[in-house]
Scaffold this motif. Sequence first.
Motif, PDB file in Angstrom:
ATOM      1  N   LYS A   1      -2.355  -0.559 -13.466  1.00 53.72           N
ATOM      2  CA  LYS A   1      -1.513   0.625 -13.326  1.00 53.72           C
ATOM      3  C   LYS A   1      -0.058   0.289 -13.638  1.00 53.72           C
ATOM      4  O   LYS A   1       0.659   1.108 -14.236  1.00 53.72           O
TER       5      LYS A   1
ATOM      6  N   THR B   1       2.015   6.400  -7.226  1.00 53.86           N
ATOM      7  CA  THR B   1       1.017   7.354  -7.710  1.00 53.86           C
ATOM      8  C   THR B   1       1.571   8.773  -7.705  1.00 53.86           C
ATOM      9  O   THR B   1       1.358   9.554  -8.648  1.00 53.86           O
TER      10      THR B   1
ATOM     11  N   SER C   1      -5.831  -6.619  -8.364  1.00 55.21           N
ATOM     12  CA  SER C   1      -6.703  -6.293  -9.491  1.00 55.21           C
ATOM     13  C   SER C   1      -6.663  -4.798  -9.814  1.00 55.21           C
ATOM     14  O   SER C   1      -6.967  -4.388 -10.942  1.00 55.21           O
ATOM     15  N   ASP C   2      -6.280  -3.972  -8.838  1.00 55.21           N
ATOM     16  CA  ASP C   2      -6.166  -2.517  -9.054  1.00 55.21           C
ATOM     17  C   ASP C   2      -4.757  -2.128  -9.483  1.00 55.21           C
ATOM     18  O   ASP C   2      -4.580  -1.261 -10.356  1.00 55.21           O
ATOM     19  N   TYR C   3      -3.745  -2.785  -8.918  1.00 56.19           N
ATOM     20  CA  TYR C   3      -2.368  -2.389  -9.189  1.00 56.19           C
ATOM     21  C   TYR C   3      -1.852  -2.911 -10.533  1.00 56.19           C
ATOM     22  O   TYR C   3      -1.018  -2.255 -11.165  1.00 56.19           O
ATOM     23  N   ARG C   4      -2.310  -4.086 -10.951  1.00 53.14           N
ATOM     24  CA  ARG C   4      -1.778  -4.664 -12.196  1.00 53.14           C
ATOM     25  C   ARG C   4      -2.033  -3.757 -13.405  1.00 53.14           C
ATOM     26  O   ARG C   4      -1.115  -3.538 -14.208  1.00 53.14           O
TER      27      ARG C   4
ATOM     28  N   GLU D   1      -7.542  -9.399   0.715  1.00 52.42           N
ATOM     29  CA  GLU D   1      -7.311  -7.985   0.400  1.00 52.42           C
ATOM     30  C   GLU D   1      -6.198  -7.824  -0.620  1.00 52.42           C
ATOM     31  O   GLU D   1      -6.255  -6.931  -1.479  1.00 52.42           O
TER      32      GLU D   1
ATOM     33  N   LYS E   1       0.825  -1.206   0.000  1.00 51.54           N
ATOM     34  CA  LYS E   1       0.000   0.000   0.000  1.00 51.54           C
ATOM     35  C   LYS E   1       0.863   1.262   0.000  1.00 51.54           C
ATOM     36  O   LYS E   1       0.584   2.220  -0.740  1.00 51.54           O
TER      37      LYS E   1
ATOM     38  N   TRP F   1       5.689   0.558  -9.110  1.00 51.91           N
ATOM     39  CA  TRP F   1       4.474  -0.265  -9.203  1.00 51.91           C
ATOM     40  C   TRP F   1       4.831  -1.755  -9.177  1.00 51.91           C
ATOM     41  O   TRP F   1       4.081  -2.570  -8.609  1.00 51.91           O
TER      42      TRP F   1
ATOM     43  N   GLN G   1      -7.615  -8.205  -4.067  1.00 50.93           N
ATOM     44  CA  GLN G   1      -8.351  -7.028  -4.502  1.00 50.93           C
ATOM     45  C   GLN G   1      -7.395  -5.909  -4.931  1.00 50.93           C
ATOM     46  O   GLN G   1      -7.620  -5.245  -5.955  1.00 50.93           O
ATOM     47  N   LEU G   2      -6.330  -5.713  -4.167  1.00 45.18           N
ATOM     48  CA  LEU G   2      -5.355  -4.685  -4.526  1.00 45.18           C
ATOM     49  C   LEU G   2      -4.621  -5.058  -5.817  1.00 45.18           C
ATOM     50  O   LEU G   2      -4.304  -4.169  -6.622  1.00 45.18           O
TER      51      LEU G   2
END
Length: 628
Positions: free
Chosen positions: A443, A394, A438-441, A432, A387, A413, A435-436
């Motif tokens: 990006k 970002t 699926s968001d980070y890949r 968790e 995280k 990343w 889930q992260l």
Amino acid sequence: MLETDSSPSPVESATPQSDLQRLAQYLQRQLRSLPLAEPLQIQCVVKQGNLMILGQHPLTEEPQAPAVFGALQQALQTLPPALLNGLAPETVKALTHVKLYLRALGQRQPYAYHLCELASPVTSVPEVPSTVSTEAAAPLAEPIAALDMDAAALNPERDEYASIEQDDPANNSDLPLTKPSDLIPLELEEPPVVLSKPVRSPLLPWLVAGVGISIIAFGSGLWFMSRPCMAGACEPLQSAQALSQQSTQTIQAAKTGQALQQARQQLAEAERILQTVPTWSSHHNEAQALQQTYQSQVEALDRVLAAEGKATTATQKSQTLPLSTADLQTTQALWRDAIAQLQTIPQTDALYAFAQQRLTAYTANLAAISKLTSAEQQAQKQLAVAKETATIATTRQGIAQTPENWQLVQSTWQVAVNSLRQIPTSTTSYAESQQLLSDYRPKLAAARDRATQEQIAKRAFTQALALAQKADAAQRKNQWSQAVINWREALTNAKQVPSGTTYGEPAQPLVASYTTSLKQAEARLQFATAMQRTRADLNRVCAGSPKLCSFAIASDVIRVQFTPSYERALRTAFVVGRSGDYGTLGGAVNHIETLQTALQTIANNAGLPMEVYSADGSELIGSFNPGN
């Protein structure tokens, strides 16, 4: 003198049938553990001071005689105090010499016999009568269908489980023949009491008083002697020791905590029995010492049972994985507490083998839970790192301007994604992390594409600038062919700079500039090529013997000048022709016409006007324009 009527001869006293029925029911219950389709039917009779016990079973099933006799002997040796104290004195006395029989229902003769001599005679605890009667009770008649088997006929020194069929059947004729359908408890018949007729005498009151006092004294002595552990063997002490031995055997064979719980109950019962030994008894000190020993053993059992309870709780908590760090630490503490409890068991204790076996299992379970706890803690750290790294990525992405910046964004990343991938599935952080991911890949993929585009843009932009410099150098050397090649490659690289990148906007002016430069270089190359061809054509035209001309090529005109020798030859030809040599004159004319055609063609091909001068250059002989 007291005169009385003659009375019948005394007969042997028999035990009350309700007393024997309770004993039979207890023994019958104790045999339920045997692997029999139908339970044995038990009957008891006291005959001539011996307790005779008959076990009957259906014809269709013959139990193992050793197993039945062994179970009966064990049950007789461990009679509950409540049952034992409720037995009649005759029954208690007969318990030291017991005859056991087995018989099939419907048969008269038993087929197996065993003489049971108990190691320690048991004594009953008779109740103190509330009143003492001066009249003696009449003897009871013998039981109906009594087991009148003669012990002498069955030699106890022969094999332990002998077959009755080899003995004299007459000796067994008194065994009751009971059908399967009418098996009922044996009952006693009570004959009428026959009393002697008293004779009046003046001494009767004193005699009666003396007899009463004697009876009271005798009864008091009998009550005092019948109290627990006052004289002879101490029954509570023996019972407690027997329960302690049973508890030790239970512990030695224990495989589960339930068996230990049973052993504890046996020891607790032994403690309770020892408390009944009165303080004035000679066995009191021994009972107190045993009670302390048993209490110590109970405490050891409590520690092991507590460890078993903690282990059970820890096992139940571990059934559903993954567990949070708090739950894992709680489970870990339970295993540690259980191990600590077992480690207090000394090597001399009967529980030591059981405790060591459990210690091995508990230690392995503690190691497994500790490993899961470490994995859970490490997973939480990796999740936090992922995280935090994503936040940094970002931020860097928002200010990136150069390919190096975007390369750093991509690597940041990548670190976040790698941290999430290392989280095990057996941890609470795994869900968790997915889930992260699926968001980070996406990006990470976008940062990678942008970094690649930036690298391409930088490389193309840099190469375009370098090629333009080479083109300029070639032009300065009039190397128009090389200049054209360099300008063309520079323009191609400038066009390859992706839009939206750091170099996308600076590359747009280069595209326009390089396009113009390329066109100019191509024009100069075309002119140079034409001039080179023109020069070759002029060299071919001017060549000869004598040489016809020389030439100079400028950017706007081609200047041709005849040589003096050519002019002299040409004048000579005209002079000869005028003198009448028309062949020479015609040849000179044809030559001049051919030369004019060649020069016009050269001017047309070069796209430049051409001027022809005399040998001294002072006179313009002629000119040629392209397209004429």
